[in-house]
Every structure is written in C-alpha cells, then in structure tokens.
Motif scaffolding. Structure first.
Motif, PDB file in Angstrom:
ATOM      1  N   PHE A 147       0.754  -1.191   0.071  1.00  0.00           N
ATOM      2  CA  PHE A 147      -0.368  -0.130  -0.360  1.00  0.00           C
ATOM      3  C   PHE A 147       1.048   0.942  -0.254  1.00  0.00           C
ATOM      4  N   LYS A 148       0.153   2.340  -0.846  1.00  0.00           N
ATOM      5  CA  LYS A 148       1.429   3.360  -0.976  1.00  0.00           C
ATOM      6  C   LYS A 148       0.234   4.455  -0.871  1.00  0.00           C
ATOM      7  N   ALA A 149       0.774   5.699  -0.951  1.00  0.00           N
ATOM      8  CA  ALA A 149       0.341   6.920  -1.032  1.00  0.00           C
ATOM      9  C   ALA A 149      -0.763   7.106  -1.854  1.00  0.00           C
ATOM     10  N   ASP A 150      -0.502   6.496  -3.211  1.00  0.00           N
ATOM     11  CA  ASP A 150      -1.328   6.333  -4.394  1.00  0.00           C
ATOM     12  C   ASP A 150      -2.535   6.108  -4.121  1.00  0.00           C
ATOM     13  N   VAL A 151      -3.060   5.232  -3.035  1.00  0.00           N
ATOM     14  CA  VAL A 151      -4.405   4.065  -3.116  1.00  0.00           C
ATOM     15  C   VAL A 151      -5.465   5.802  -2.115  1.00  0.00           C
ATOM     16  N   PHE A 152      -4.326   6.965  -2.115  1.00  0.00           N
ATOM     17  CA  PHE A 152      -5.757   7.639  -1.479  1.00  0.00           C
ATOM     18  C   PHE A 152      -5.735   8.726  -3.211  1.00  0.00           C
ATOM     19  N   SER A 153      -6.591   9.997  -3.913  1.00  0.00           N
ATOM     20  CA  SER A 153      -6.338  10.858  -4.173  1.00  0.00           C
ATOM     21  C   SER A 153      -7.217  11.697  -3.946  1.00  0.00           C
TER      22      SER A 153
END
Length: 215
Positions: free
Chosen positions: A96-102
C-alpha cells in the motif's frame, strides 16, 4: 475501506485553485506491506494486517520473527489491522502506498497526541485563575478551587476536573480532505492539523461519516 500507515512530517501551506492559502499536514504514507490476511474461515472475519517501517531483526521476538519469515518480508516496526470486505484480492506481501488515496478523498486520521505530563487544571481543562493576583489572596491562583461538596455527600463527585495526566492519548480527527498526493515522495497533503508531534505514527483511512461534511 482504504487505509495506510504513515509518519507525520510537519505542516506547510499550498495555494488552491482560487489562490486561497490552504494549511496542510504532510504525511509520509507507506510503503506498507501486508503481513497477514485474515479470512472468515480461519479467523471469523475478513481483515489484513499491514506492516510499516523497518525494524532490526535483533529487536523482534521469535513469534513475530516467524510470522515475518512466513510472509517473506523484512520485520516491520508498526503493525495495524484493517477490516476489508469479502471477496477482496489482497495477498501477503502486497504493498500500500500514498496513491491508494486521490485528491478530494475524505479521510479520518488517528494518532497519539503530544504528552504534556502531569499538569494543573488551567493547562489541562482551560480553567481561569482565581481572584486578584495581589493583596493577600494567598498562593491559590492556579489551584483547583472548590470541590462543590460539604458534609453531604462528603465526597468529591466523579468526573470532577482536577490536575492529572494530560495528552498521550489516541485521538481521531474525522472528515479531513486530501488536497495533494505526491507519488514520487510517497506523501499525502491533508487539509488542517492532525494530532501528535512530528515523526509520530498516524493512521489514515477512509472516513466513516462523510455525510457530516469535510473540513
């Protein structure tokens, strides 16, 4: 439900589309790895255990060493369990990285507040000083004051605001908005302030009360 572990790096500001200054907290989110996948058949519910941050092997006990070895990943400093829905495709070792959120996502942020130690009622409960500061009023200006009880009931009522431990408790700030996602540096920019000192662990996950409105 989306979630990620991260480290609070501090606050800064960005400019919105209309030139308005937006205060943001920078969170270094991930990368997190899945250490364990729990299923309804084996554990009674669906969840994934996520690890974040590296840890020396000499600091890990034997049961956890075996769990990390079984997952085929290096020891992690922090572990957190996230509930997931049935039919998910998460596998041990996944990231999981920061790009799971937008940008625009509404999230809840959980962290431990700064510890203030043993404090008085003025700092802990925002009470005011008592009486004038001179002319023989005595050294009681920052004391608790009246306890509000005499021979009946001859006790101090429960939940009376008094001096004591302040801070160092888990707090969740709800309905915060993601205003920036830096995939290269693995950082999230979250509008407003979040609990805890710089360098502390934070948990960012999808908001559970979106109808309340974002901040």
């Amino acid at each position: 439900m989306k979630g990620v572990l991260g480290i609070k790096r501090g606050m800064t500001q960005v400019f919105g589309d209309k030139g308005i200054v937006i205060p943001v907290t920078v969170v270094e989110a991930g990368p997190c790895q899945i250490v364990q996948v729990k299923t309804k058949e084996t554990d009674g519910y669906e969840a994934v255990v996520v690890g974040f941050g590296e840890k020396r092997k000499s600091l890990v006990n034997k049961p956890m060493t075996g769990q990390f070895k079984k997952a085929g990943i290096s020891p992690k400093r922090y572990l957190k369990e996230f509930r997931v829905e049935a039919g998910h495709d998460h596998k041990v070792g996944g990231e999981f990285k920061a790009d799971v959120f937008s940008i625009g996502d509404i999230v809840d942020v959980t962290a431990k507040t700064k510890g203030r130690g043993f404090t008085g009622v003025i700092k802990r409960w925002n009470q005011a000083r008592v009486g004038p500061m001179s002319h023989g009023t005595g050294p009681v200006h920052r004391h608790v004051g009246s306890m509000g009880a005499n021979s009946c009931p001859s006790r101090v009522f429960k939940n009376k605001h008094m001096a004591g431990q302040y801070g160092n408790e888990q707090v969740t700030i709800q309905n915060l908005t993601i205003v920036g996602v830096d995939v290269d540096k693995n950082c999230l920019l979250i509008k407003g302030g979040i609990p805890g000192p710089d360098g502390s662990l934070v948990v960012v996950k999808s908001a559970v009360k979106k109808q309340g409105g974002a901040r």
